[in-house]
Design an enzyme around this catalytic site. Sequence first.
Site, PDB file in Angstrom:
ATOM      1  N   GLY A  18       0.832  -1.217   0.000  1.00  0.00           N
ATOM      2  CA  GLY A  18       0.000   0.000   0.000  1.00  0.00           C
ATOM      3  C   GLY A  18       0.853   1.247   0.000  1.00  0.00           C
ATOM      4  O   GLY A  18       0.645   2.175   0.775  1.00  0.00           O
ATOM      5  N   SER A 147      -5.159  -0.331  13.674  1.00  0.00           N
ATOM      6  CA  SER A 147      -5.982   0.882  13.720  1.00  0.00           C
ATOM      7  C   SER A 147      -6.661   0.996  15.074  1.00  0.00           C
ATOM      8  O   SER A 147      -6.952  -0.025  15.727  1.00  0.00           O
ATOM      9  CB  SER A 147      -7.059   0.824  12.636  1.00  0.00           C
ATOM     10  OG  SER A 147      -8.033   1.821  12.845  1.00  0.00           O
ATOM     11  N   TYR A 160     -13.878  -3.868   9.111  1.00  0.00           N
ATOM     12  CA  TYR A 160     -12.561  -3.228   9.223  1.00  0.00           C
ATOM     13  C   TYR A 160     -12.042  -3.344  10.658  1.00  0.00           C
ATOM     14  O   TYR A 160     -10.885  -3.730  10.886  1.00  0.00           O
ATOM     15  CB  TYR A 160     -12.707  -1.754   8.817  1.00  0.00           C
ATOM     16  CG  TYR A 160     -11.457  -0.912   8.941  1.00  0.00           C
ATOM     17  CD1 TYR A 160     -10.519  -0.858   7.902  1.00  0.00           C
ATOM     18  CD2 TYR A 160     -11.218  -0.135  10.077  1.00  0.00           C
ATOM     19  CE1 TYR A 160      -9.385  -0.066   8.007  1.00  0.00           C
ATOM     20  CE2 TYR A 160     -10.082   0.650  10.185  1.00  0.00           C
ATOM     21  CZ  TYR A 160      -9.166   0.687   9.150  1.00  0.00           C
ATOM     22  OH  TYR A 160      -8.043   1.466   9.256  1.00  0.00           O
TER      23      TYR A 160
END
Length: 254
Positions: A18, A147, A160
């Site tokens: 990424g 995250s 997610y």
Amino acid sequence: MSCVASYNFESRIALVTGASRGIGKRICRDLLSSNCRVLGTFASNEEVAEQCRIDLSEFEDNFLLKKSDVALKDNVAIIFDYAVEAWGDPVSLLVNNAGILEQGDFDLLSAEAWDTTLGVNLRGPFLLSQGFIRQISGSGVIVNMSSVGGQMGGEKAPDYAASKAALISLTKSVARIGSKVGVRSNAVAPGWIETDIFTDSRLAELKEEAKNVIPLQRMGCSSEVARAVLFLLSDEASYITGHCLNVNGGIYLG
Ligand code: NAP
């Protein structure tokens, strides 16, 4: 913001997934500035990737950016071999940064969308960590991009959040497994960071909300996350493994 700490990675090879924009691009820039050779990957957006190559062209042959979907098993051996073909040395630093986020109503979340998110955000890091450990010679370091969503849950993206929580667990498992072959494994858990992962309208909302919700009263930026990643990759973190480092302005104090 510029990178304040300076490291010398002595021409080691880093694989950053990424890498074409956002946090990954910033990690690449800072690694390249710290005497690293970097192989970055992206999923599909060729135009953004080409702009990234132009932006990092000052680093010449020390930066390569290749299209390679992390969710696909067959890409794992190909990407590690690619580094050896290009530079003659194996990858010894792995940053599992690629991630996707689709926000929406829980009732509308499909099983297919769930699998897609888990495929990129969790299966990808699993496959690449396994491939990394298989090809490592000497010491190695893995940093996984988790995250705050994985720590607090997220009503707009439970897929997610689940993927990022499980990634912390994977980080700890790989820390145990990797310790036997000279590999450290850590995670970074960013809070709200200004990147294209959010739509423009969501970003505008978050910037306003941040003033009230985040103790440091603002969103973070990619360089602040990259700084934490470089620290964990460096020998400054030589006795740290299985850790998750928060970079979140205080929104989650775990
Ligand atoms: P971003 O701006 O959306 O960039 C995502 C990058 O990942 C792009 O280079 C994209 O390539 C690539 N990518 C997406 N799917 C991929 C796949 N299947 N295989 C390979 N590459 C893939 O994201 P970001 O905000 O920089 O986020 C980077 C990481 O930090 C993610 O893991 C994200 O979950 C995590 N994070 C971000 C925040 C935040 O607030 N921004 C907060 C916490 C955690 P293409 O352009 O080709 O799609």
